[in-house]
Design a protein around this motif. Structure first.
Motif, PDB file in Angstrom:
ATOM      1  N   HIS A 121      44.638  28.977  30.051  1.00 25.39           N
ATOM      2  CA  HIS A 121      45.735  29.882  29.712  1.00 25.39           C
ATOM      3  C   HIS A 121      46.828  29.133  28.951  1.00 25.39           C
ATOM      4  N   ALA A 122      47.187  27.951  29.455  1.00 26.98           N
ATOM      5  CA  ALA A 122      48.253  27.171  28.826  1.00 26.98           C
ATOM      6  C   ALA A 122      47.868  26.762  27.407  1.00 26.98           C
ATOM      7  N   ARG A 123      46.616  26.381  27.206  1.00 22.13           N
ATOM      8  CA  ARG A 123      46.163  26.001  25.866  1.00 22.13           C
ATOM      9  C   ARG A 123      46.273  27.179  24.898  1.00 22.13           C
ATOM     10  N   TYR A 124      45.796  28.357  25.330  1.00 19.72           N
ATOM     11  CA  TYR A 124      45.887  29.537  24.471  1.00 19.72           C
ATOM     12  C   TYR A 124      47.341  29.878  24.165  1.00 19.72           C
ATOM     13  N   ALA A 144      54.542  36.324  27.666  1.00 15.70           N
ATOM     14  CA  ALA A 144      53.257  35.628  27.587  1.00 15.70           C
ATOM     15  C   ALA A 144      52.901  34.984  28.924  1.00 15.70           C
ATOM     16  N   VAL A 145      53.860  34.359  29.577  1.00 17.88           N
ATOM     17  CA  VAL A 145      53.595  33.730  30.875  1.00 17.88           C
ATOM     18  C   VAL A 145      53.208  34.789  31.902  1.00 17.88           C
ATOM     19  N   ALA A 146      53.918  35.925  31.874  1.00 17.22           N
ATOM     20  CA  ALA A 146      53.591  37.003  32.813  1.00 17.22           C
ATOM     21  C   ALA A 146      52.170  37.522  32.581  1.00 17.22           C
ATOM     22  N   LEU A 147      51.782  37.667  31.313  1.00 19.36           N
ATOM     23  CA  LEU A 147      50.424  38.113  30.998  1.00 19.36           C
ATOM     24  C   LEU A 147      49.394  37.086  31.450  1.00 19.36           C
ATOM     25  N   ALA A 148      49.707  35.795  31.259  1.00 17.15           N
ATOM     26  CA  ALA A 148      48.788  34.733  31.664  1.00 17.15           C
ATOM     27  C   ALA A 148      48.563  34.746  33.174  1.00 17.15           C
ATOM     28  N   GLU A 149      49.594  35.074  33.934  1.00 18.23           N
ATOM     29  CA  GLU A 149      49.455  35.137  35.390  1.00 18.23           C
ATOM     30  C   GLU A 149      48.634  36.345  35.824  1.00 18.23           C
ATOM     31  N   SER A 155      40.867  37.554  28.072  1.00 20.05           N
ATOM     32  CA  SER A 155      41.652  38.771  27.874  1.00 20.05           C
ATOM     33  C   SER A 155      43.094  38.428  27.519  1.00 20.05           C
ATOM     34  N   PHE A 156      43.623  37.375  28.135  1.00 17.01           N
ATOM     35  CA  PHE A 156      44.994  36.949  27.832  1.00 17.01           C
ATOM     36  C   PHE A 156      45.131  36.534  26.380  1.00 17.01           C
TER      37      PHE A 156
END
Length: 442
Positions: A121-124, A144-149, A155-156
């Motif tokens: 997630h962090a890389r994307y 973006a962080v909320a979506l990653a969580e 999908s993120f």
């Protein structure tokens, strides 16, 4: 590794790692894997923080100038590559990602520190936000962080890319025009008598070309329907990838290929173009409601106007809040009528299995509650699933249902009891009574 193997990066480090690891008590086999992954994520986040701190301290100690900074980076890259036994290229990526997370996206690093998002997630997040306009990146970081969580990594990435493109829709046409000017085809030597041909093309044309290759390859290898099935033997047992490559060579070298069966020659691409009707009429509306191509994302409204007037290969869908469409044929027929089939694919845009990104146009339309069990042919009981996940749904021990009143959300419950909610790309409006009711369970 223990305290005896390596000194503490900071006082109390090993106590903290042990405490965190102890917090993830394995519940079952899958739980043990996820808990180990969480510990690895936390330690990866700590590595990013340590690498960024090392770079900052090295820069501070050496003073600052453009030439000095470049040499310091190269020296540090070399030292870390030797210490970690990695290539300098890989260490360069590590340095860049560490600096980005610490200096530009600390909220994402904090989420990693608490194992709320994965390293992927962090890389994307870093790759996509760094490629965006600086102001856009600042505006979207928190979202973006909320979506990653919330979302699986694949999908993120797709959702964040679309969010960025929508934010930058105002300049989408200008950026696309600049990119089109750089279109090209390149060739690169490979091993064993092979070469790679790479085409940098407008996304819509590239998507259509790949769709046609895939449909032709399926017909040639017997994976299609109808009269194409008998050609499986003549395909020589080729895989779909091999058939795509062979057909591409035939088309580029010979143009129209008489050797292809008529059922294969007649195949043309199908691309879904969704255009909000008001966006065609009002440029201001188009800024917040851009046109979209399935599998690609937002496109400029001028481009959309041209596609809406194109040949039959383009399926135009003009959306309007008062449009009327048959959403169910009940138990009167098994196969969905064409308009319902298109609507199911348009709503989902992809396979509705957890984390899958297969375009809906290449998926099978599945009755969530099986027809033999009384399931209806309706929008609330249909969803696109790729062939692999279709088999998993029926034979893999999963329980799958469409959440009632959700507008298309699929609930997957794994054999170990874990629950995953998969949202479609677009929600159909759900009309309810004005009387207060219980909220949907998602």
């Amino acid at each position: 590794m223990s305290e005896d193997d390596d000194p503490e990066p900071y006082p109390g480090y090993w106590d903290e790692v042990t405490e965190r690891a102890a917090a993830f008590t394995p519940r079952d086999a899958v739980g043990q894997v996820t808990d180990i992954a969480a510990v690895l994520t936390i330690q990866t986040a700590e590595q990013y923080a340590s690498v960024a701190a090392l770079r900052r301290e090295t820069m501070t100690d050496a003073g600052s100038s453009a030439v000095a900074d470049e040499m310091i980076d190269r020296s540090l890259r070399l030292e870390l590559a030797a210490a970690l036994r990695l290539t300098e290229y890989a260490v360069g990526d590590l340095l860049a990602r560490s600096t980005a997370l610490v200096e530009r996206y600390p909220a994402a690093l904090d989420a990693m520190m608490h194992a709320r998002i994965t390293d992927q997630h962090a890389r994307y997040l870093v790759d996509l936000l760094d490629a965006a306009d600086a102001e856009t990146a600042v505006r979207l970081t928190r979202v973006a962080v909320a979506l990653a969580e919330e979302l699986p990594a694949g999908s993120f990435r797709r959702r964040l890319r679309r969010l960025i493109e929508t934010e930058e829709a105002v300049t989408l046409a200008e950026r696309h025009a600049r990119a089109v000017a750089e279109r090209c085809v390149t060739i690169e030597a490979a091993d064993d008598g092979m070469m790679r041909v790479t085409a940098y093309l407008p996304a819509v044309e590239a998507h259509a070309a790949f769709d046609r290759l895939t449909r032709m390859a399926k017909a040639m290898t017997g994976r299609g329907r109808g009269d194409a099935r008998p050609f499986a033997e003549s395909a020589g047992g080729r895989s779909l990838d091999q058939a795509r490559a062979d057909i591409l060579c035939d088309l580029l070298i010979d143009g129209v290929c008489a050797d292809h069966d008529a059922a294969v020659r007649g195949i043309r691409p199908t691309v879904l173009v969704t255009v909000p009707a008001l966006s065609l009429l009002d440029p201001e509306h188009a800024r917040s409601h851009p046109a979209e191509v399935e599998g690609i994302g937002p496109i400029g409204i001028d481009r959309a106007r041209k596609l809406c007037g194109a040949a039959a290969s383009w399926v135009r869908i003009l959306t309007h809040p008062e449009t009327g469409i048959a959403l169910s044929v009940g138990r009167t027929r098994y196969d969905p009528p064409p308009e319902l089939r298109r609507l199911v694919r348009w709503r989902a845009e992809r396979c509705l299995a957890p984390g899958c990104t297969m375009p809906a146009s290449r998926c099978e339309i599945d009755h969530t509650r099986a027809w033999v069990d009384g399931g209806e042919t309706s929008l609330e009981n249909l969803a696109p699933l790729c062939t692999g996940h279709h088999h998993v749904k029926h034979s893999g021990g999963w329980s799958v249902q469409q959440v009632a009143g959700s507008g298309g959300v699929m609930e997957w419950i794994s054999p170990t009891g874990r629950r995953y909610l998969v949202e479609p790309e677009r929600r159909m409006p759900v009309f309810r009574s004005s009387v207060a009711s219980e909220p949907a369970p998602f």
